[in-house]
Design a protein around this motif. Sequence first.
Motif, PDB file in Angstrom:
ATOM      1  N   CYS A 171      29.811  36.844  27.039  1.00 18.35           N
ATOM      2  CA  CYS A 171      28.662  37.333  26.260  1.00 18.35           C
ATOM      3  C   CYS A 171      28.121  36.257  25.325  1.00 18.35           C
ATOM      4  O   CYS A 171      26.905  36.102  25.175  1.00 18.35           O
ATOM      5  CB  CYS A 171      29.070  38.566  25.451  1.00 18.35           C
ATOM      6  N   ALA A 213      23.814  41.265  18.978  1.00 14.68           N
ATOM      7  CA  ALA A 213      23.574  42.113  20.142  1.00 14.68           C
ATOM      8  C   ALA A 213      24.003  43.549  19.886  1.00 14.68           C
ATOM      9  O   ALA A 213      23.310  44.503  20.256  1.00 14.68           O
ATOM     10  CB  ALA A 213      24.308  41.554  21.359  1.00 14.68           C
ATOM     11  N   VAL A 214      25.154  43.714  19.245  1.00 11.98           N
ATOM     12  CA  VAL A 214      25.658  45.057  18.938  1.00 11.98           C
ATOM     13  C   VAL A 214      24.730  45.767  17.956  1.00 11.98           C
ATOM     14  O   VAL A 214      24.400  46.943  18.135  1.00 11.98           O
ATOM     15  CB  VAL A 214      27.088  44.979  18.364  1.00 11.98           C
ATOM     16  N   PHE A 273      21.632  45.299  17.558  1.00 12.42           N
ATOM     17  CA  PHE A 273      20.388  45.635  18.232  1.00 12.42           C
ATOM     18  C   PHE A 273      20.552  46.860  19.130  1.00 12.42           C
ATOM     19  O   PHE A 273      19.688  47.743  19.175  1.00 12.42           O
ATOM     20  CB  PHE A 273      19.915  44.439  19.076  1.00 12.42           C
ATOM     21  N   TYR A 274      21.662  46.955  19.833  1.00 10.89           N
ATOM     22  CA  TYR A 274      21.857  48.011  20.827  1.00 10.89           C
ATOM     23  C   TYR A 274      22.371  49.325  20.227  1.00 10.89           C
ATOM     24  O   TYR A 274      22.115  50.399  20.768  1.00 10.89           O
ATOM     25  CB  TYR A 274      22.837  47.523  21.898  1.00 10.89           C
ATOM     26  N   HIS A 285      20.007  52.289  19.737  1.00  4.64           N
ATOM     27  CA  HIS A 285      19.672  52.955  20.994  1.00  4.64           C
ATOM     28  C   HIS A 285      20.766  53.951  21.383  1.00  4.64           C
ATOM     29  O   HIS A 285      20.468  55.072  21.821  1.00  4.64           O
ATOM     30  CB  HIS A 285      19.489  51.918  22.098  1.00  4.64           C
ATOM     31  N   LEU A 286      22.013  53.543  21.221  1.00  8.67           N
ATOM     32  CA  LEU A 286      23.119  54.447  21.544  1.00  8.67           C
ATOM     33  C   LEU A 286      23.116  55.667  20.634  1.00  8.67           C
ATOM     34  O   LEU A 286      23.357  56.797  21.076  1.00  8.67           O
ATOM     35  CB  LEU A 286      24.454  53.701  21.423  1.00  8.67           C
TER      36      LEU A 286
END
Length: 389
Positions: A73, A87-88, A90-91, A94-95
């Motif tokens: 990653c 990245a976490v 950012f995501y 959404h989760l």
Amino acid sequence: MNGTATKLTEEARDGKPIYCVQWPKLPKGRNRKYFNEKIEAETFLKQKLAEQKNYGDEGMAFSLRQRVEYLECAEKLAPFNLTLRDAVNFYLPHLQATKRSCAIKQLVDEILSGKKADGASHRYIKDLKSRLNQFAASFDGRTVAKITTSDIDQWLRGLTDLKGKTVAPTTRNNFRRILNVAFNFARDRGYCVNNPVTKSAKAKVIESAAGILTVEEMSRLLENAPERLIPCLAIGAFAGLRRAELERLDWKEVDLRSRLIEVTASNAKSARRRFVNIKPNLLAWLKPHAKSSGPVAPPRFQKLLNKGRKAAGIQTWPNNALRHSFASYYLAHFKKAGAAELALEMGHTSANLVFQHYRELVKPKDAQRYWKIIPESRREKIVPFANAV
């Protein structure tokens, strides 16, 4: 350092020996793994001691799979100068949105309920309900957070009418506008992170001239229409009210003495009150039919209109023919008033809109004739059509 030693211990469970390997857990505490066989425990201990020697306490806190995944990653994120934490972060929203998201049908119900509570017009709510229910039927079982821009584009491009033909660009864009309202609502409620409609494609609309009636067609229509329909037709043609505004208009809002028609906020599409001037020829059409109160529009409006069109020999009826005719002939004839006054009369917020759509659609001499269309009984008092230039 954590302070927890990496070691093997032996315990008894149900009278049988069991072997436990412990090692540091970050940021504090310890990890444990149990084995029934001592040789398996010793092998695992050697592995952990080797990891501790090679990577330190921090490194051995990760499994081999986790270390490989991290390196993979990190390598993918490096060109963007981002970390795994980036990245976490950012995501994760959404989760979280996916977890608390809802089905499309539930979203539609909430929107309609909210719009009703906010006082939106019946016409607007009806339009929302029709278009959004069509969308919900196509995405039955899908949650809002999982619908993408690609899904929106594919659905809009596949819209067809009752005959199975692809809908017109304007119709497609109207659906897109409603979907944008829906997904803005969903985003504000936390059902999705972003609005996928904003990046969807708009259909290209080729502007065409507004459809209007000729002077002769308008004259024949007013002379041949059923008597009870004449006030509506005249107000549409010479005051430019929308069809829905005509159908809601009451005679108490038509003041012939002050020569003003009041379009109340509750009747207007824009929900803003406005006054429209009654021109001399419109006054002539309204006087014989005026009442103190009661609906201006008769029952079975469309049936009567079709009858009047047939009697007048009008084969093709342009969309919004009365309102478009009013605007086109107004702009050509009342030049001093200009687009700004016309925008006020029509209930538009921008003069540019009416100027763009209605400029130079008719010749001034035809516009002059248009505003001299009056009932047959009054016609001797004005210049006949043939002589009006």
